[in-house]
Design an enzyme around this catalytic site. Sequence first.
Site, short mmCIF file in Angstrom:
data_model
loop_
_atom_site.label_atom_id
_atom_site.label_comp_id
_atom_site.label_asym_id
_atom_site.label_seq_id
_atom_site.Cartn_x
_atom_site.Cartn_y
_atom_site.Cartn_z
N HIS A 97 80.49 -15.43 11.92
CA HIS A 97 79.41 -14.35 12.42
C HIS A 97 78.39 -14.57 10.80
CE1 HIS A 97 80.44 -12.32 15.79
NE2 HIS A 97 81.77 -12.02 15.12
N CYS B 277 79.72 -16.94 17.48
CA CYS B 277 80.63 -15.55 18.41
C CYS B 277 81.33 -16.02 20.22
CB CYS B 277 81.04 -14.48 18.12
SG CYS B 277 82.75 -14.25 18.72
N GLU C 126 75.58 -13.56 10.33
CA GLU C 126 75.04 -12.18 10.88
C GLU C 126 75.76 -10.58 10.26
OE1 GLU C 126 76.62 -13.30 13.28
OE2 GLU C 126 77.45 -11.48 14.58
#
Lengths: 719, 222
Positions: free
Chosen positions: B194, B86, B196
């Site tokens: 993302h 990002c 994560e």
Amino acid sequence: MDEPKITEDLIAAHGLSPDEYALILEIIGREPTFTELGIFSAMWNEHCSYKSSKKWLRTLPTEGPQVICGPGENAGIVDIGDGQCVVFKMESHNHPSYIEPYQGAATGVGGILRDVFTMGARPIAAMNSLSFGEIDHPKTRTLVNGVVEGIGGYGNCFGVPNVGGEVRFHPAYNGNCLVNAFAAGLADTDKIFYSAASGIGMPVVYLGAKTGRDGVGGATMASAEFDDTIEEKRPTVQVGDPFTEKRLMEATLELMKTGAVISIQDMGAAGLTCSAVEMGDKGGLGVKLNLDAVPQREEHMTAYEMMLSESQERMLMVLNPELEAEARAVFEKWDLDFAIVGETIAEDRFLILHGNEVKADLPLATLSGSAPEYDRPWVETPAAEPLADVPQIDPIDGLRALVTSPNYAAKQWVYEQYDHMVMADTVRAPGLGAGVVRVHGTDKALAFTSDVTPRYVKANPVEGGKQAVAEAYRNLTSVGAKPLATTDNLNFGNPEKPEIMGQFVGAIKGIGEAVAALDVPIVSGNVSLYNETDGTGILPTPTIGAVGLLDSLDDLIGGIARDGHVAMVIGETEGHLGQSALLAEVFNREEGDAPHVDLDAEKKHGDFVRDNRTLIKACSDLSDGGLALAAFEMAEASDVGVTLDADDTPTLFGEDQARYLVACNFDEAEALMVAAGQAGVPITTVGRFTGDMVRMGSSEAPLSELAHAFRTGFDAAHR
Amino acid sequence: MKAAVIVFPGSNCDRDLAVAFEKAGADVTMVWHKDTHLPEGLDIVGVPGGFSFGDYLRCGAIAAQSPITKSLIRHTERGGYALGICNGFQVLTETGILPGALMRNSNLKFICKPVDLKVESTESAFTQAYTLGQKITVPVAHHDGNYNVTPEKLEQLRDEGRIAFTYVDNPNGSTGDIAGVISKNRRVLGMMPHPERAVDENHGGTDGQAMFRGVMDALVSA
């Protein structure tokens, strides 16, 4: 620099009544200086002093074994066990958002986040309750776009997940939208910071962003009605900088670890004035400020402007002088201002120096404690007329009308503009009742919801007040959480009108009864009055923000309905259609009494859901739109059809309280019924989740068609 | 595996990225942007999501001038591994470590939702644990994720197999539906989605796990 002379016009322009000015003369025994007049106006306006509401707010239950800190501090604090606590509050930014939607909403988010991290808590969740005028009113589109972008712009950058909230549309908000922002943070119970100053001669330190002229007089503006001069008020709206707020939060939390903070207060409404007076007053001390030391971003600012500026992202703290070097180093690391601007003093004085001149010299305790308090006249809201006949409607037609109305259509257009996953602990995203956020590094979770049904409150303030609390309680229960406590954001019209004051008094009574019965004390809150434009008030809107705890994520009721699941309703259905969503959206009638709330039943049914969570695969509370809308929403979220046996309007669309729709396995339905029988809880099988159609009696439509209408209804209306 | 996560003022996914590395078994050090040197003996540097320097000027532009970024550039020039997610991807393009630029989303709005990605290359540490053409679901959350490269550069990226992921349903107007690109030496990945936020059952999906596992496998056996 010469200050203006005090004239009647100047006094009136500060929102002070002749009686209030007389009281000022009595307190200080002389004519105030211009700066002093500004300080009194800032401290005594409705927004800061709660002068019309205090008498009634005192009646609210605010205590319980779970409560660590109730109203009066920056935010409320509730114990969640294991040495941790949740810190939360909800606050309005209605007037600024109407004048300048992006910055008004953004700084509303900023203000509430600051309230939370000022106490030593890292914000972990945010929500918003938004009320706008009719969707096709010329101003609504701009307001919705600006407010949603402002909330997203601030919260996304700051990095807090936005996990829930409400968006409603009603003509009563055409001239006065509501933006209520909620934030919650997590702290260690033994590392909470309060605002009361202590110690004499301790340095008072200014932290964060520089002071400009933005927001001068904002709190006074927010305490007045609107009229057609509103555009002139745009300069009273502050400008937000979420990047500075993020650094201020990191720096403040880091600073707190050094042990340098004796007490701390954010600069919100009426900036330096309110924060300094509050810290001194709570600590029983005086405060001396030297404005020459205040970091300024504009030139030639006067004492008056600095004392009333509402520039954002600022804090005031009382410093342990032995740790000044460590404290300064933290703020230098984050490139933020750190300036000693004064000291605590023993005398009861609020002494303001600027350019070697005394600009204000006031008795501090009196300034804070003697704010006028009004027992405004009020009249009880008359009982609603009985509801005239409601024609029978084809159930699918009724449902379609609801799911395509901007009030009940899916709101992904709104919440997809908010980061709802940052911090990577979001377990349940917005759009499905309560949001759920894991307590970082544990198996526990917190649930958040905000609720109110303004139609109900208008028809019957007492029952409407109860209902707002009850619905919040049910939303938390529906995800399996144990409701802990609440925050209230009370939005009403002009309290000088007895009927408006009557709505306020009634709602407080209802809220008080409900939070006592459901053991969810009010731990923080905010009152926003004078929500009127040209004499027309909003619907009374006492928004309730509520927080619940899941001791383990295993307790989460987060599943979906599956083909073959039995649909059951917990609670009694009588078919109350007064003030219902169906009546308002389909028949354009806001008539009848609000549904009455049986608080004992709410408690009992809530406990029953939690006690039997293993038998319940999916759960939703029944509220606006009744069984039909709840069943559709559960079916839509689960991508499986639903068949309801009933076909009559009251059963399908009635809004009786204390009810839940649950989905359970066919072979576990009986066990749930037995448990309900033993607990004395009414339970009814109302249908089944199956296939790909939505059926109610003999009326039916494909789920996919209704789902499409539901998913695109908001966009279509908002365009 | 030793990982570092850079923290810029305004980073807000730094902790999330550190948690994902740790879950995969890495030792993680957080590195402040004013530091001039990355720790010794690093296997990989994470450049996290967020709003470094408030996204003022241009997303990632000011972070590209931070003291630590010089060290990051040297690290990648020496063949070190890096993952930018990002805002981290934006920083990597602003430094020139990865080609292209990230512009405002085509709908001009912030978009936060899970999106479907197609795995376009499995020839990197980051993507080796996926199968070619696999469809995975990973959230996006950005205002400026519209990846732009010239047609010539797009051709080159395709020829060199450097497109890691494409969007199944392009949410932001990215050229060639590109969601993530790999460096020429295949040791740096930048992506807007993302991963994560998809490493835990409670996230609602775990399709990001394989990325961190892939990195771990590559770097531990290396």
